[in-house]
Design a protein around this motif. Structure first.
Motif, short mmCIF file in Angstrom:
data_model
loop_
_atom_site.label_atom_id
_atom_site.label_comp_id
_atom_site.label_asym_id
_atom_site.label_seq_id
_atom_site.Cartn_x
_atom_site.Cartn_y
_atom_site.Cartn_z
N ARG A 133 0.85 -1.20 0.00
CA ARG A 133 0.00 0.00 0.00
C ARG A 133 0.88 1.24 0.00
O ARG A 133 1.72 1.41 0.88
CB ARG A 133 -0.91 -0.01 1.23
CG ARG A 133 -1.80 1.21 1.34
CD ARG A 133 -2.57 1.21 2.65
NE ARG A 133 -3.33 2.43 2.82
CZ ARG A 133 -3.97 2.76 3.94
NH1 ARG A 133 -3.92 1.94 4.97
NH2 ARG A 133 -4.64 3.89 4.02
N GLU A 134 0.63 2.08 -0.96
CA GLU A 134 1.44 3.31 -1.09
C GLU A 134 0.75 4.48 -0.40
O GLU A 134 1.31 5.15 0.44
CB GLU A 134 1.66 3.63 -2.57
CG GLU A 134 2.25 2.46 -3.35
CD GLU A 134 3.75 2.54 -3.49
OE1 GLU A 134 4.28 3.64 -3.37
OE2 GLU A 134 4.36 1.49 -3.70
N GLN B 90 -1.47 6.65 2.03
CA GLN B 90 -1.82 6.54 3.44
C GLN B 90 -2.87 7.59 3.78
O GLN B 90 -3.13 8.52 3.02
CB GLN B 90 -0.58 6.74 4.31
CG GLN B 90 0.55 5.76 4.02
CD GLN B 90 0.24 4.35 4.44
OE1 GLN B 90 -0.50 4.13 5.40
NE2 GLN B 90 0.80 3.37 3.74
N GLY B 91 -3.47 7.46 4.94
CA GLY B 91 -4.42 8.45 5.41
C GLY B 91 -5.86 8.02 5.22
O GLY B 91 -6.18 7.12 4.45
N THR B 92 -6.75 8.71 5.95
CA THR B 92 -8.17 8.37 5.93
C THR B 92 -8.78 8.56 4.55
O THR B 92 -9.54 7.71 4.07
CB THR B 92 -8.93 9.23 6.95
OG1 THR B 92 -8.35 9.05 8.24
CG2 THR B 92 -10.40 8.85 7.00
N SER C 119 -7.75 5.84 2.24
CA SER C 119 -8.41 4.58 2.57
C SER C 119 -9.83 4.53 2.01
O SER C 119 -10.26 3.51 1.49
CB SER C 119 -8.45 4.38 4.09
OG SER C 119 -7.16 4.25 4.61
N PRO D 289 -7.73 -1.88 3.09
CA PRO D 289 -6.45 -1.61 3.74
C PRO D 289 -6.18 -2.65 4.83
O PRO D 289 -7.09 -3.10 5.52
CB PRO D 289 -6.61 -0.21 4.33
CG PRO D 289 -7.78 0.38 3.61
CD PRO D 289 -8.68 -0.76 3.27
N ILE E 38 -2.65 -4.43 7.44
CA ILE E 38 -1.27 -4.30 7.91
C ILE E 38 -0.79 -5.68 8.32
O ILE E 38 -1.57 -6.51 8.82
CB ILE E 38 -1.16 -3.30 9.07
CG1 ILE E 38 0.31 -3.02 9.39
CG2 ILE E 38 -1.90 -3.80 10.31
CD1 ILE E 38 0.51 -1.86 10.36
N GLN F 151 4.20 -3.63 7.72
CA GLN F 151 4.04 -3.24 6.32
C GLN F 151 2.57 -3.01 6.02
O GLN F 151 1.72 -3.86 6.31
CB GLN F 151 4.59 -4.32 5.38
CG GLN F 151 4.47 -3.96 3.90
CD GLN F 151 5.02 -5.04 2.98
OE1 GLN F 151 5.45 -6.10 3.44
NE2 GLN F 151 5.03 -4.77 1.69
N SER F 152 2.25 -1.86 5.46
CA SER F 152 0.89 -1.56 5.02
C SER F 152 0.63 -2.24 3.68
O SER F 152 1.45 -2.15 2.77
CB SER F 152 0.69 -0.05 4.89
OG SER F 152 0.83 0.58 6.13
N HIS G 225 -10.83 -2.95 7.59
CA HIS G 225 -9.39 -3.08 7.84
C HIS G 225 -9.12 -4.46 8.44
O HIS G 225 -9.97 -5.05 9.09
CB HIS G 225 -8.92 -1.99 8.81
CG HIS G 225 -7.43 -1.84 8.86
ND1 HIS G 225 -6.62 -2.60 9.67
CD2 HIS G 225 -6.60 -1.01 8.19
CE1 HIS G 225 -5.36 -2.25 9.50
NE2 HIS G 225 -5.32 -1.28 8.60
#
Length: 231
Positions: A12-13, A15-17, A20, A30, A32, A41-42, A91
């Motif tokens: 996953r490159e 990030q953030g709400t 997502s 998303p 982890i 790692q995301s 998630h």
């Protein structure tokens, strides 16, 4: 463990709400992966595929193969966040496992023998399940898909506790390590039936008391008649 689950993922490159939300709208969930002395790692997993796999009870108590664009790792699923109203996985957390390191995983309980338990078959009771899963600790190779709970010998008002369960070799129930021998299942008379019996008993008692009072009144009347005759 006969089933094998492979979870396909990609790094996953974004990030953030906001990112997502956009990813979920395009069919990705998303997630982890962490543990095993490696940096977290995301990642992203395809929603329709992981949602399908989560329909299987065994998915939550198996060693899974996480395939991140050809790089495979053994993991267990540790947490799932679901949408409160929609059929959507928001998630997921995956924990890497190592062959020589113990893991803690919640496994389901499968109950057997309820229909032949004396407390049910002849005692008129019902089985109440206080627990449907337990957390176990073991090396990955010993991880059971589920634990069997045999209640075929339970009498009315009997209770099985965690210490009564049979666990496979190499497996420990975490709660027992903390001296918490919780109840798992018990057999008792249904509350409605018990209340009806108590009401019937109360009615009979009131009727008997009423008869007694009537007898006393008749006795007093007879005694009064005798006194009248004497006078």
């Amino acid at each position: 463990m006969t089933e094998k689950f492979v979870v396909a993922a990609k790094p996953r490159e974004a990030q953030g709400t906001g990112a997502s939300r956009r990813l979920r709208r395009t069919g990705w969930t998303p997630a982890i992966v962490y543990g095993a002395n490696k940096p977290p790692q995301s990642i992203l997993v395809e929603h329709k595929e992981i949602y399908r796999q989560m329909d299987y009870e065994a998915f939550y108590s198996h060693i899974l193969t996480l395939d991140i664009e050809g790089q495979q790792e053994e993991v267990v699923i540790k947490a799932v966040q679901r949408h409160p109203a929609k059929k959507q996985v928001l998630h997921a957390d995956f924990l890497r496992v190592q062959a020589d390191q113990a893991i803690r995983v919640r496994v389901p309980l499968h109950f057997e023998g309820e229909e032949i338990a004396p407390g049910v078959k002849t005692g008129g009771g019902v089985a109440e399940h206080m627990l449907n899963e337990v957390e176990v600790e073991c090396l990955p190779r010993y991880l059971p898909e589920y634990l069997t709970v045999d209640i075929s010998k339970l009498e009315l008002d009997d209770t099985l506790h965690l210490s009564d369960l049979t666990v496979p070799e190499g497996v420990e129930i975490v709660e027992l390590k903390h001296e918490n021998d919780a109840g798992v299942v018990s057999i008792h008379v249904p509350r409605i039936a018990k209340e009806e019996d108590e009401e019937e008993g109360g009615d009979e008692g009131e009727a008997a008391e009423g008869d007694s009072e009537q007898d006393d009144q008749q006795g007093d009347d007879a005694e009064g008649d005798d006194d009248a005759d004497k006078s």
